[in-house]
Motif scaffolding. Structure first.
Motif, short mmCIF file in Angstrom:
data_model
loop_
_atom_site.label_atom_id
_atom_site.label_comp_id
_atom_site.label_asym_id
_atom_site.label_seq_id
_atom_site.Cartn_x
_atom_site.Cartn_y
_atom_site.Cartn_z
N GLU A 102 28.89 36.28 27.27
CA GLU A 102 29.98 37.04 27.87
C GLU A 102 31.04 36.11 28.44
N VAL A 103 32.29 36.46 28.17
CA VAL A 103 33.42 35.71 28.70
C VAL A 103 33.88 36.44 29.96
N LYS A 104 33.92 35.74 31.08
CA LYS A 104 34.34 36.39 32.33
C LYS A 104 35.84 36.60 32.30
N LEU A 105 36.25 37.85 32.42
CA LEU A 105 37.67 38.17 32.44
C LEU A 105 38.10 38.38 33.90
N THR A 106 39.30 37.95 34.21
CA THR A 106 39.81 38.23 35.55
C THR A 106 40.13 39.72 35.63
#
Length: 97
Positions: A82-86
């Motif tokens: 998972e890519v942490k999105l702001t």
């Protein structure tokens, strides 16, 4: 010795150019409607809208950029991580790596 020169590497590198680019699996999981734009070398390669509860996966070249609208309801994964999105409404230019 000259034996190692002709492994086909030199020819295939010249011939394939961009096709040799590493491709990365990108996976989207939307909980509400959001839009996605994927570009590579400043050219759009995919532009689409995800509906609530829609899942989508695509292979894109490493180094591509993804922009997302309504990002707070999107889970984004590169290579199954998972890519942490702001928490911004619109997030531009997420680098695929």
């Amino acid at each position: 010795s000259n034996l190692k020169k002709n492994t086909g590497v030199l020819q295939s590198d010249e011939a394939s150019g961009d096709r040799n680019k590493e491709m990365i699996k990108v996976y989207f999981n939307a909980s509400c409607m959001c839009w996605v734009n994927i570009s590579f070398n400043k050219k759009v390669i995919k532009d689409f809208i995800l509906k609530p509860d829609e899942k989508y996966s695509i292979k894109v070249p490493k180094g591509a950029f993804i922009s997302v609208g309504n990002a707070s309801c999107l889970k984004l994964f590169f290579r199954n991580k998972e890519v942490k999105l702001t928490n911004g409404k619109v997030i531009k230019n997420i680098l695929v790596e």
